[in-house]
Motif scaffolding. Structure first.
Motif, short mmCIF file in Angstrom:
data_model
loop_
_atom_site.label_atom_id
_atom_site.label_comp_id
_atom_site.label_asym_id
_atom_site.label_seq_id
_atom_site.Cartn_x
_atom_site.Cartn_y
_atom_site.Cartn_z
N ALA A 21 0.85 -1.19 0.00
CA ALA A 21 0.00 0.00 0.00
C ALA A 21 0.88 1.24 0.00
CB ALA A 21 -0.90 -0.01 1.22
N TYR A 22 0.49 2.21 -0.77
CA TYR A 22 1.14 3.51 -0.80
C TYR A 22 0.16 4.51 -0.20
CZ TYR A 22 4.63 1.74 -4.12
OH TYR A 22 5.65 1.05 -4.72
N LEU A 23 0.64 5.67 0.17
CA LEU A 23 -0.27 6.71 0.61
C LEU A 23 -1.20 7.03 -0.56
CD1 LEU A 23 2.18 9.10 2.48
CD2 LEU A 23 0.43 7.64 3.49
N PRO A 24 -2.49 7.15 -0.31
CA PRO A 24 -3.45 7.36 -1.40
C PRO A 24 -3.10 8.53 -2.33
CG PRO A 24 -4.62 6.95 0.65
CD PRO A 24 -3.16 7.06 0.99
N ASP A 25 -2.56 9.61 -1.78
CA ASP A 25 -2.22 10.76 -2.61
C ASP A 25 -1.06 10.47 -3.57
OD1 ASP A 25 -4.17 12.17 -1.32
OD2 ASP A 25 -2.80 13.28 -0.02
N PHE A 26 -0.26 9.46 -3.27
CA PHE A 26 0.91 9.18 -4.09
C PHE A 26 0.76 7.95 -4.97
CE2 PHE A 26 2.54 11.55 -0.40
CZ PHE A 26 3.09 12.63 -1.07
N TYR A 27 -0.28 7.15 -4.76
CA TYR A 27 -0.44 5.91 -5.52
C TYR A 27 -0.54 6.20 -7.02
CZ TYR A 27 -1.64 1.02 -6.23
OH TYR A 27 -1.61 -0.30 -6.61
N GLY A 28 -1.38 7.16 -7.39
CA GLY A 28 -1.56 7.50 -8.80
C GLY A 28 -0.27 7.97 -9.47
N PRO A 29 0.46 8.92 -8.87
CA PRO A 29 1.72 9.35 -9.50
C PRO A 29 2.76 8.22 -9.61
CG PRO A 29 0.96 11.00 -7.94
CD PRO A 29 0.07 9.80 -7.77
N TYR A 30 2.86 7.37 -8.59
CA TYR A 30 3.80 6.24 -8.68
C TYR A 30 3.38 5.29 -9.79
CZ TYR A 30 6.33 7.36 -4.37
OH TYR A 30 7.10 7.96 -3.42
N LEU A 31 2.09 5.04 -9.92
CA LEU A 31 1.57 4.16 -10.95
C LEU A 31 1.86 4.75 -12.33
CD1 LEU A 31 0.01 1.71 -11.91
CD2 LEU A 31 -2.11 2.88 -11.29
N GLU A 32 1.61 6.03 -12.49
CA GLU A 32 1.88 6.68 -13.79
C GLU A 32 3.37 6.61 -14.12
OE1 GLU A 32 1.32 8.13 -17.37
OE2 GLU A 32 -0.32 7.59 -16.04
N ASP A 33 4.21 6.81 -13.13
CA ASP A 33 5.66 6.72 -13.34
C ASP A 33 6.05 5.34 -13.85
OD1 ASP A 33 8.43 7.71 -13.09
OD2 ASP A 33 8.56 6.24 -11.45
N ARG A 34 5.47 4.29 -13.26
CA ARG A 34 5.78 2.92 -13.70
C ARG A 34 5.29 2.67 -15.13
NH1 ARG A 34 6.70 3.45 -8.72
NH2 ARG A 34 7.75 1.83 -7.53
N LEU A 35 4.13 3.23 -15.47
CA LEU A 35 3.63 3.09 -16.84
C LEU A 35 4.55 3.78 -17.84
CD1 LEU A 35 -0.21 3.45 -16.38
CD2 LEU A 35 1.01 1.47 -17.26
N VAL A 36 5.05 4.94 -17.48
CA VAL A 36 6.01 5.64 -18.36
C VAL A 36 7.26 4.79 -18.53
CG1 VAL A 36 7.52 7.67 -18.52
CG2 VAL A 36 5.11 7.95 -17.87
#
Length: 165
Positions: A144-159
């Motif tokens: 689990a990541y902090l909810p505010d950071f989950y999306g940016p980390y996920l987008e970074d992995r997709l990039v």
């Protein structure tokens, strides 16, 4: 003194009642949300086919390793992964401790649980990003990541994954 003991006794019962209610809601929430369709992802059946569809879209295949009853898995599905799937991102789910059959990237029949062991996944949720040949093309997202950071980390992995294709 007797009123202090009564107040303490009442406070303990209120706390127990609250904990029981929270515990029951945490236990039932994943089941209700998963059955409602709002937080569901397709279950992996043939990783070669699912990877081929992802690569046609010039995307990595995201595999979410989940565990039945995992509250953090539910949150990741509801907040990020289900909306991404509905928008066309290639995502499938593999369930830890589940003996459902699946074809691995080599086309060999195995189970969801065997795949999670093969991939050395021990924490849920874990997101893996696969590219050609079933090779990981981005750093895993584990736990689990902090909810505010989950999306940016996920987008970074997709990039990362798209660049590696």
């Amino acid at each position: 003194m007797a009123s202090h003991i009564t107040l303490l006794h009442t406070s303990v019962w209120h706390r127990r009642d609250w904990l029981l209610r929270v515990g029951v809601s945490l236990c039932t929430t994943p089941v209700l949300a998963q059955s409602g369709g709002a937080a569901t992802l397709p279950v992996a059946q043939s990783l070669p086919d699912e990877l081929a569809r992802a690569l046609q879209k010039k995307q990595p295949l995201i595999v979410m390793v989940s565990l039945d009853g995992c509250v953090f898995c539910l949150q990741a599905r509801q907040s990020h992964l289900s909306p991404m799937y509905k928008a066309g991102v290639a995502i499938v789910q593999v369930d830890m401790r589940n003996n459902q059959p699946v074809l691995d990237f080599a086309g060999k029949l195995t189970t969801h649980d065997q795949l999670t062991r093969q991939w050395k996944v021990s924490i849920t949720p874990t997101l893996l990003f696969f590219g050609p040949g079933g090779k990981e093309v981005a750093e895993r997202m584990e736990g689990a990541y902090l909810p505010d950071f989950y999306g940016p980390y996920l987008e970074d992995r997709l990039v990362q994954g798209r660049k590696a294709l």
